[in-house]
Design an enzyme around this catalytic site. Structure first.
Site, PDB file in Angstrom:
ATOM      1  N   HIS A   1      -3.539  69.565  10.463  1.00 30.47           N
ATOM      2  CA  HIS A   1      -2.102  69.633  10.181  1.00 30.47           C
ATOM      3  C   HIS A   1      -1.814  70.705   9.134  1.00 30.47           C
ATOM      4  O   HIS A   1      -0.861  71.485   9.252  1.00 30.47           O
ATOM      5  CB  HIS A   1      -1.591  68.285   9.665  1.00 30.47           C
ATOM      6  CG  HIS A   1      -1.316  67.282  10.735  1.00 30.47           C
ATOM      7  ND1 HIS A   1      -0.520  67.542  11.827  1.00 30.47           N
ATOM      8  CD2 HIS A   1      -1.702  65.982  10.865  1.00 30.47           C
ATOM      9  CE1 HIS A   1      -0.430  66.459  12.590  1.00 30.47           C
ATOM     10  NE2 HIS A   1      -1.153  65.510  12.035  1.00 30.47           N
TER      11      HIS A   1
ATOM     12  N   HIS B  42      -8.583  65.875  11.856  1.00 28.26           N
ATOM     13  CA  HIS B  42      -7.188  65.788  12.306  1.00 28.26           C
ATOM     14  C   HIS B  42      -6.221  66.119  11.176  1.00 28.26           C
ATOM     15  O   HIS B  42      -5.307  66.942  11.340  1.00 28.26           O
ATOM     16  CB  HIS B  42      -6.917  64.386  12.842  1.00 28.26           C
ATOM     17  CG  HIS B  42      -5.489  64.146  13.218  1.00 28.26           C
ATOM     18  ND1 HIS B  42      -4.993  64.408  14.474  1.00 28.26           N
ATOM     19  CD2 HIS B  42      -4.442  63.674  12.487  1.00 28.26           C
ATOM     20  CE1 HIS B  42      -3.701  64.118  14.501  1.00 28.26           C
ATOM     21  NE2 HIS B  42      -3.346  63.664  13.317  1.00 28.26           N
ATOM     22  N   GLU B  43      -6.413  65.491  10.014  1.00 26.76           N
ATOM     23  CA  GLU B  43      -5.465  65.686   8.910  1.00 26.76           C
ATOM     24  C   GLU B  43      -5.531  67.105   8.366  1.00 26.76           C
ATOM     25  O   GLU B  43      -4.496  67.708   8.050  1.00 26.76           O
ATOM     26  CB  GLU B  43      -5.742  64.667   7.804  1.00 26.76           C
ATOM     27  CG  GLU B  43      -5.546  63.217   8.216  1.00 26.76           C
ATOM     28  CD  GLU B  43      -4.134  62.929   8.728  1.00 26.76           C
ATOM     29  OE1 GLU B  43      -3.189  63.610   8.319  1.00 26.76           O
ATOM     30  OE2 GLU B  43      -3.992  62.018   9.563  1.00 26.76           O
TER      31      GLU B  43
ATOM     32  N   GLU C 198       0.933  66.269  16.478  1.00 28.66           N
ATOM     33  CA  GLU C 198      -0.173  65.310  16.489  1.00 28.66           C
ATOM     34  C   GLU C 198      -1.210  65.704  17.544  1.00 28.66           C
ATOM     35  O   GLU C 198      -2.420  65.684  17.292  1.00 28.66           O
ATOM     36  CB  GLU C 198       0.344  63.897  16.764  1.00 28.66           C
ATOM     37  CG  GLU C 198       1.156  63.304  15.625  1.00 28.66           C
ATOM     38  CD  GLU C 198       0.353  63.167  14.350  1.00 28.66           C
ATOM     39  OE1 GLU C 198      -0.828  62.789  14.426  1.00 28.66           O
ATOM     40  OE2 GLU C 198       0.907  63.441  13.271  1.00 28.66           O
TER      41      GLU C 198
END
Length: 272
Positions: free
Chosen positions: A140, A136-137, A197
């Site tokens: 980004h 997820h990070e 997100e």
């Protein structure tokens, strides 16, 4: 009216000339700050952060962070190369560090600089949960969300100044500034963040699956996150989707992530 038209023209030109394509979605995104400027600043801030915090080296947890981070980075490169984006990561300087901090947090700066806080490890409960967080990070960063948010913030500031000039009404100026600050945050900036997100969740599931981790573990991770409790703000006023929305979305995306991983020969997935 003339000033207003000039301002609108300038803003429109800036947006048109400063767009980049998100390789994961194919969407055109704002890029008022190029990576050639953004990355060096991020790297400098990362080094400063590490110098001011306790970085854990040589432990099993620290090695796990590095191992999982490297697998996610390799998965990203494999996906990008296979989809016609060879060289996309050339300017990335991957680094993975575990920091002694009780906060339940992890992040990836533009350019691939990653930090995991020790406080999140009891919730990740192993490699697969950590892969969900790092997928997820990292997403980004790969999708240039930091760049887009900076661009949006710049346009927000330009819009505030420009419309102040266009109004030329001192009586209503204060009221406008107050309304612009509230209205633009709730109506534009926060939904923009929430969309990031959700986008990072989608990309992250694919990356963790290609890296060999079961994307279903992302669902379990967020169930554990939700069980932590605490008073969360209403979803409308949050930069993150609600836990319920996120979990439901992740469940729906798991089959697609596994299908994408199979294209890379990954047919079995690590559970923990």
């Amino acid at each position: 009216m003339k000033s207003k038209n000039v301002i609108i023209t300038v803003i429109t030109t800036l947006v048109f000339l400063s767009c980049a394509t998100n390789p994961f979605t194919g969407k055109q995104t704002m890029a008022l700050v190029p990576n050639s400027q953004l990355f060096p600043t991020a790297f400098q801030q990362y080094d400063q952060f590490l110098s001011e915090n306790k970085v854990i080296k040589g432990t099993a947890d620290a090695e796990m962070v590095k191992r999982v981070g490297q697998k996610i980075a390799v998965a990203a490169e494999r996906w990008l190369n296979a989809n016609g984006h060879v060289g996309y990561l050339n300017d990335y300087k991957w680094e993975y560090n575990l920091v002694d901090d009780k906060a339940v947090n992890a992040w990836c700066m533009p350019g691939g600089k990653i930090v995991v806080y020790t406080g999140i490890l009891p919730i990740t409960k192993g490699e697969a949960g950590l892969a969900a967080v790092l997928g997820h990070e990292v997403s980004h960063a790969l999708a240039n969300h930091g760049q887009q948010r900076m661009s949006a913030s710049m346009l927000q500031q330009i819009g505030a100044v420009g419309l102040n000039v266009a109004l030329q009404d001192n009586k209503n100026l204060g009221l406008f500034n107050q309304a612009y600050g509230i209205g633009s945050q709730v109506g534009v900036m926060l939904p923009f963040s929430r969309s990031h997100e959700t986008e990072a969740d989608t990309i992250g599931l694919t990356l963790m699956a290609i890296a060999g981790y079961n994307p279903e573990e992302a669902v379990e991770l967020w169930k554990r996150m939700s069980a932590q409790g605490g008073q969360a703000p209403p979803e409308l006023l949050s930069t993150h989707p609600s836990n319920e929305s996120r979990i439901a979305n992740l469940k729906a995306l798991v089959p697609k992530a596994k299908e994408e991983a199979r294209k890379f020969g990954v047919t079995s997935f690590k559970q923990n």
